[in-house]
Design a protein around this motif. Structure first.
Motif, PDB file in Angstrom:
ATOM      1  N   GLU A  71       0.814  -1.108   0.063  1.00  0.00           N
ATOM      2  CA  GLU A  71       0.081  -0.132   0.096  1.00  0.00           C
ATOM      3  C   GLU A  71       0.736   1.398   0.135  1.00  0.00           C
ATOM      4  N   ASN A 230     -19.115   1.273   0.614  1.00  0.00           N
ATOM      5  CA  ASN A 230     -18.549   0.877   2.056  1.00  0.00           C
ATOM      6  C   ASN A 230     -19.436   0.615   3.091  1.00  0.00           C
ATOM      7  N   GLN A 239     -12.187   3.368  12.687  1.00  0.00           N
ATOM      8  CA  GLN A 239     -11.985   2.734  11.548  1.00  0.00           C
ATOM      9  C   GLN A 239     -12.069   4.140  10.489  1.00  0.00           C
ATOM     10  N   ASP A 243     -12.362   5.470   2.688  1.00  0.00           N
ATOM     11  CA  ASP A 243     -10.962   5.607   2.775  1.00  0.00           C
ATOM     12  C   ASP A 243     -10.274   5.831   1.500  1.00  0.00           C
ATOM     13  N   PHE A 246      -7.915   3.001   0.329  1.00  0.00           N
ATOM     14  CA  PHE A 246      -8.658   1.705   0.170  1.00  0.00           C
ATOM     15  C   PHE A 246      -9.440   1.653  -1.106  1.00  0.00           C
ATOM     16  N   LYS A 260     -11.357  -4.714   4.342  1.00  0.00           N
ATOM     17  CA  LYS A 260     -10.184  -4.359   5.530  1.00  0.00           C
ATOM     18  C   LYS A 260      -9.898  -5.563   6.545  1.00  0.00           C
ATOM     19  N   THR A 262      -6.850  -7.195   9.497  1.00  0.00           N
ATOM     20  CA  THR A 262      -5.730  -6.912  10.192  1.00  0.00           C
ATOM     21  C   THR A 262      -5.009  -8.217  10.571  1.00  0.00           C
ATOM     22  N   ASN A 312     -15.329  -3.989   7.619  1.00  0.00           N
ATOM     23  CA  ASN A 312     -15.415  -2.924   6.712  1.00  0.00           C
ATOM     24  C   ASN A 312     -14.933  -2.956   5.326  1.00  0.00           C
ATOM     25  N   PHE A 374      -7.567  -6.043   2.508  1.00  0.00           N
ATOM     26  CA  PHE A 374      -6.605  -4.899   2.594  1.00  0.00           C
ATOM     27  C   PHE A 374      -6.043  -4.604   3.910  1.00  0.00           C
ATOM     28  N   GLU A 375      -4.613  -4.914   4.268  1.00  0.00           N
ATOM     29  CA  GLU A 375      -4.250  -4.702   5.363  1.00  0.00           C
ATOM     30  C   GLU A 375      -4.417  -3.239   6.109  1.00  0.00           C
ATOM     31  N   VAL A 376      -4.736  -3.339   7.274  1.00  0.00           N
ATOM     32  CA  VAL A 376      -4.662  -1.893   7.997  1.00  0.00           C
ATOM     33  C   VAL A 376      -3.946  -2.088   9.418  1.00  0.00           C
ATOM     34  N   GLU A 381      -6.849   1.469  13.538  1.00  0.00           N
ATOM     35  CA  GLU A 381      -8.143   1.241  12.590  1.00  0.00           C
ATOM     36  C   GLU A 381      -9.043   0.101  13.173  1.00  0.00           C
TER      37      GLU A 381
END
Ligand code: UTP
Length: 408
Positions: A71, A230, A239, A243, A246, A260, A262, A312, A374-376, A381
């Protein structure tokens, strides 16, 4: 619907007991009972016959996520694409606020909960402020659709109105109520909450898209030129919503859905994991992974099933529309549901006595062509408010908010 007509229909489904108190009710109440019962979706009670047949999982395989490093390497490109899409009005936000919030145990909608210590910091306020960050970055408002449940609908609307939508323009805020499902006893009979009303509750967050459509918002959004939705949970107060990073990544990667995620804290973290099932995107529960799968690692030593789902998601609308034509698995939850017995006595059970039906939002993934996990950064977040204390609680969310520089 007339009494006889309804009675006959109920009889076909073995649910005619719902009209048991009809004769003894005053006329007005009789009308109410007929109205409430005729609105029921009896297919849930029919589906109860299938309880016990475990939902069969297919072949589970890992799915790679876009990592923080990737990212960062493409941040400019993704962010620009996301901002462009927001400016063009291509994305809308859908707040899933139809849950009962039983674990938190407070009265009223969860979003009205005040996390503040020296000043009010309501959950709804935090979420709208988070959305405003994206709005400011893009310089354009996005539509915010709020899904409520029947029990918390009025309170949610009036709370937000009273607080002037926390500065969000009212013309961009829209509400819709999610569908309900009846609660049944151990024999599949729908319970009466009172002599005039069956016991019903929201049908799970997976009911969001059909409820949104029923309320006419799919058409509305299409007309507005929106093609990404979203969805986000009411309880994660950190969160990012809509975004741009994203959104841009999902668009440029041509993904049907983005989720999203983790990185798991370890093999045994009790969280649903984004992966593949029979080659399709899916979320599997912690309990559905074997011990071997939970502990499996790649060449870099990372868990193979590493990507915890945090509710999310970004759905591309055309794919969502297609996927929503398929059926979703129905989940059963054993709960305590107060009811009126055959003698008309109100019973408040101390043990679970009833089954509720729920659809889960992530079950729609299986009908999507592709998914981009999609890593956060968890600490930045992910601060869910599920319980009053302990894990995922008011306490832990307050700590995380402070850590991120919010004054409480
Ligand atoms: P949870 O699974 O945490 O459920 O919902 P909940 O009802 O809020 O809380 P508990 O389990 O009773 O303590 C995750 C998200 O899905 C929404 C919730 O509002 C939350 O944003 N949700 C849940 C719905 O919108 N509708 C539902 O029927 C269930």
């Amino acid at each position: 619907m007339k009494y006889e007509e309804l009675f006959n229909e109920l009889k076909v489904h073995g649910q005619e007991h719902l009209l048991h108190f009809y004769e003894e009710l005053p006329e007005e109440e009789q009308k109410k009972l007929l109205e409430n019962v005729s609105r029921l979706d009896l297919s849930y009670a029919e589906a109860f016959a299938g309880k016990g047949e475990e939902i069969q999982r297919g072949t589970i395989e890992p799915l790679k996520a876009m990592t923080l490093a990737e990212e960062e390497a493409h941040a400019k490109e993704y962010r620009e694409a996301g901002i462009r899409a927001l400016r063009e009005g291509r994305a809308a936000a859908v707040l899933l606020a139809g849950g009962m919030g039983t674990r938190l145990g407070t009265d009223g909608p969860k979003g009205c909960f005040d996390l503040g210590i020296t000043r009010p910091v309501y959950i709804f306020q935090r979420l709208i402020e988070n959305l405003q960050d994206s709005v400011k970055e893009a310089g354009a408002y996005v539509h915010l659709l709020i899904m409520t449940g029947e029990p918390n609908d009025r309170a949610t609307r009036s709370f937000l109105k009273e607080h002037d939508f926390f500065g969000y323009p009212e013309e961009y805020v829209h509400f819709f109520v999610q569908d309900t499902a009846p609660a049944v006893d151990e024999n599949g009979k729908i319970l009466l909450e009172s002599k005039t009303a069956p016991a019903v509750s929201p049908n799970g967050n997976g009911g969001w898209y059909s409820s949104l459509k029923k309320a006419g918002f799919a058409e509305f959004l299409k007309k507005q030129g929106v093609d990404y939705l979203n969805t986000f949970a009411v309880d994660n107060v950190l969160q990012r919503i809509c975004d741009p990073l994203f959104l841009g990544a999902v668009i440029l990667k041509d993904a049907a859905v983005g989720a999203k995620v983790t990185a798991k804290t370890g093999p045994d973290e009790k969280v649903g994991v984004v992966c593949l099932e029979d080659g399709h995107p899916a979320v599997v529960e912690y309990t559905e992974l074997s011990e071997e799968m939970r502990n499996a690692r790649d060449a870099d030593g990372r868990l193979l099933y590493n990507w915890g789902y945090i509710n999310n998601c970004l759905f591309r609308m055309e794919d969502l529309e297609r996927a929503s034509k398929g059926s979703m698995p129905l989940h059963f939850a054993h709960k305590k549901v107060p009811y009126v017995d055959a003698e008309g006595q109100r019973v408040t059970p101390s043990e679970p006595n009833a089954w509720k039906f729920e659809y889960f939002i992530f079950d729609i993934f299986k009908g999507m062509k592709s998914c981009l996990p999609f890593e956060v950064v968890r600490e930045k977040e992910f601060a869910p408010v599920k319980n009053p204390t302990g894990v995922d609680s008011v306490e832990s969310a307050r700590e995380l908010l402070k850590l991120n520089g919010y004054q409480l």
